[in-house]
Design a protein around this motif. Structure first.
Motif, mmCIF file in Angstrom:
data_model
loop_
_atom_site.group_PDB
_atom_site.id
_atom_site.type_symbol
_atom_site.label_atom_id
_atom_site.label_comp_id
_atom_site.label_asym_id
_atom_site.label_seq_id
_atom_site.Cartn_x
_atom_site.Cartn_y
_atom_site.Cartn_z
ATOM 1 N N ARG A 166 -9.412 -2.085 -5.529
ATOM 2 C CA ARG A 166 -7.969 -1.969 -5.763
ATOM 3 C C ARG A 166 -7.419 -3.330 -6.196
ATOM 4 O O ARG A 166 -6.593 -3.935 -5.521
ATOM 5 N N CYS A 224 -8.374 -5.079 -0.257
ATOM 6 C CA CYS A 224 -8.079 -4.406 -1.530
ATOM 7 C C CYS A 224 -9.221 -4.585 -2.529
ATOM 8 O O CYS A 224 -9.639 -3.627 -3.198
ATOM 9 N N LEU A 228 0.789 -1.228 0.000
ATOM 10 C CA LEU A 228 0.000 0.000 0.000
ATOM 11 C C LEU A 228 0.821 1.278 0.000
ATOM 12 O O LEU A 228 0.312 2.341 -0.370
ATOM 13 N N ASP A 261 -3.570 -3.769 -6.341
ATOM 14 C CA ASP A 261 -2.930 -3.959 -5.039
ATOM 15 C C ASP A 261 -3.153 -5.384 -4.530
ATOM 16 O O ASP A 261 -2.261 -5.983 -3.924
#
Length: 242
Positions: free
Chosen positions: A178, A173, A80, A181
């Motif tokens: 995301r 995530c 992150l 990620d």
């Protein structure tokens, strides 16, 4: 995202950074360097909380807990923030043996290793060097010095902890849109499982249903009064015969 903000993922990812924790002036004195004394006190605390006189069980669970904390912080930060925290810089990481996540760990001064964008699995090398070998190897040694517990069992605990950290981060995530990620977290974890310390600890599987892990050892939690088998335990998922 800053290192101190990783607790948004979950308490195991949280880390106190900077000023001394707590309101009392001497609160920082309760935080010890990661090492034999802190581990000895933690094993005693875990034994009392679990209600067991079997120190091997307490040592196993204590090691798995701190392994989960350190691997969560390292993996979460690498994914992150794009950097791996140097948890040994300056005064180094401090541990409160009687507290739980996220209040058990405190880093008086934070530093990070520079990102290495050309790595196939970014940050796997500094993560393995800084957390796996730099912190868990000494703690593994200190745990076994305090209590005669299997070396392989403890590394199995570390593998299980890493898989658990990945599972939480991977889900977090995806829930926040995301996917890149999430994929980075999976790639990093797979790279760490190639390290000789973790290579034979279990089998990591990732698919549409999420991440799962079947370990090759047992953490002994079933010996705790009222305990049972963990979801990834070898006793629940025995290795298939070849």
């Amino acid at each position: 995202m800053l290192l101190r903000e990783l607790a948004a993922v979950g308490p195991f990812f949280g880390l106190r950074v900077g000023d001394a924790p707590g309101d009392a002036p001497d609160a920082s004195e309760d935080y010890l360097p990661l090492g034999a004394e802190a581990m000895r006190l933690r094993v005693a605390t875990v034994a009392e909380r679990l209600g067991t006189a079997d120190r091997r069980v307490a040592a196993s669970i204590a090691f798995q807990g701190i392994a989960g904390r350190l691997l969560s912080i390292g993996l979460g930060s690498a994914v992150l923030t794009g950097r791996v925290p140097d948890l040994t810089a300056g005064p180094g990481l401090r541990w409160h043996p009687a507290r739980g996540a996220p209040d058990d760990l405190w880093l008086p001064a934070a530093d990070t290793a520079p990102a290495a964008a050309d790595e196939p699995a970014p940050q796997s090398a500094p993560l393995a060097a800084g957390v796996l070998h730099g912190l868990l190897v000494p703690l593994h040694r200190a745990t076994r010095a305090a209590t005669p517990v299997s070396a392989r069992l403890l590394w199995g605990n570390a593998g299980s902890s890493l898989a658990g950290s990945l599972r939480v981060l991977h889900t977090w995530c995806h829930e926040r849109g995301r996917p890149q990620d999430a994929a980075r977290a999976l790639a990093l974890t797979r790279a760490l499982f190639e390290d000789p310390l973790l290579r034979d600890t279990g089998t990591l599987t990732a698919g549409p249903g999420g991440v799962s892990f079947a370990r090759g050892t047992c953490c002994l939690y079933y010996r705790v009064p009222g305990g049972g088998l963990c979801g990834d335990c070898v006793l629940r998922h025995p290795p298939r015969s070849r």
